[in-house]
Write an enzyme that holds these catalytic residues in place. Sequence first.
Site, short mmCIF file in Angstrom:
data_model
loop_
_atom_site.label_atom_id
_atom_site.label_comp_id
_atom_site.label_asym_id
_atom_site.label_seq_id
_atom_site.Cartn_x
_atom_site.Cartn_y
_atom_site.Cartn_z
N HIS A 1 16.80 11.47 -6.30
CA HIS A 1 16.20 11.24 -7.70
C HIS A 1 15.64 9.91 -7.83
O HIS A 1 16.05 9.11 -8.59
CB HIS A 1 17.42 11.71 -8.76
CG HIS A 1 16.80 11.85 -10.16
ND1 HIS A 1 15.61 11.06 -10.60
CD2 HIS A 1 17.15 12.42 -11.06
CE1 HIS A 1 15.50 11.54 -11.92
NE2 HIS A 1 16.32 12.44 -12.33
N GLU B 1 10.53 12.61 -6.47
CA GLU B 1 11.97 13.19 -5.88
C GLU B 1 11.59 14.12 -4.75
O GLU B 1 11.07 15.36 -4.95
CB GLU B 1 12.82 13.46 -7.06
CG GLU B 1 12.80 12.66 -8.11
CD GLU B 1 13.37 13.29 -9.57
OE1 GLU B 1 14.30 14.12 -9.38
OE2 GLU B 1 13.12 13.04 -10.62
#
Length: 296
Positions: free
Chosen positions: A172, A277
């Site tokens: 992330h 991501e």
Amino acid sequence: MGSVEALAATFNRPGSITVFAGEGGLPAVRLASPTSAASATVYLHGAHVASWTDGGGTSLLYMSPTAVYDGKKALRGGIPLCWPQFGPGALPQHGFARTSAWALAATADEAGALSATFALGSSPGTRAAGFAADWVLTYTVRLAKAGGALSLRLAAAVAAGSPPAPITAALHTYFAVPSAAGVAVKGLAGLTYRDSADGGRERTEAADAVTVGAAEVDRVYLDAPSTVRLERGPSAGAVVMRTKNFPDAVVWNAYVDKTAALADMPDEDWRRYVCVEAVSVKTPVVVEGGGSGWGR
């Protein structure tokens, strides 16, 4: 986990790899190239990459100045590791890897790179949370000494005789940018995406470059290419993200209202990052007992 002193005695590499007490006293590992400005810092809490600087001295990750370093909450910014669940579901949001205390398993100072490997295993707590499998997760952070390229490799092994492990996951990454309004994410044109800012409605990306800074952007691009390019803004350079076994991609910026609701990010800091991501979410990966899987 062991004390910082004990970890340092085992895993320090003179002139390049240092175990130290970071923010909140949490143990962390710093990889610092002896031949360039390249460096990276990883906290054992969540195996969380909290800084990354390339060989020219450019800091490439955003970390919130109000992140909470209490050893319980996930750190805001850097590279949270979402596993074995990305997003909401039966487990806590984004899974439990990002809020767990990992073990430092190995460090290495090799000819062209520095690395640290972290390990996390199943426990009564993970089974009680609803993830029945018996598993071991390893995560290797590798920093090239010259240019500072960062490589992240995540691998899961499930014990023989264990229930299967259904996995969704994400790296992330919060990339630091001079201004969110100036970025462009390229390589996603023509893909189907789920627009989480619009109730999960599926759309097709018509633009050659995805931009942020005018509204909330929260998109899951399905069946993304293995190479995505983030142009960080005029004169700010670019970052190329190359993935394997992470078949999807996310672009996210919380914008004004969602950022105001975050206790661990200043209200104006939505301008300072964009998340691009590596994700596996469209189809959960099921690792059977005795099997393994990996992604980078």
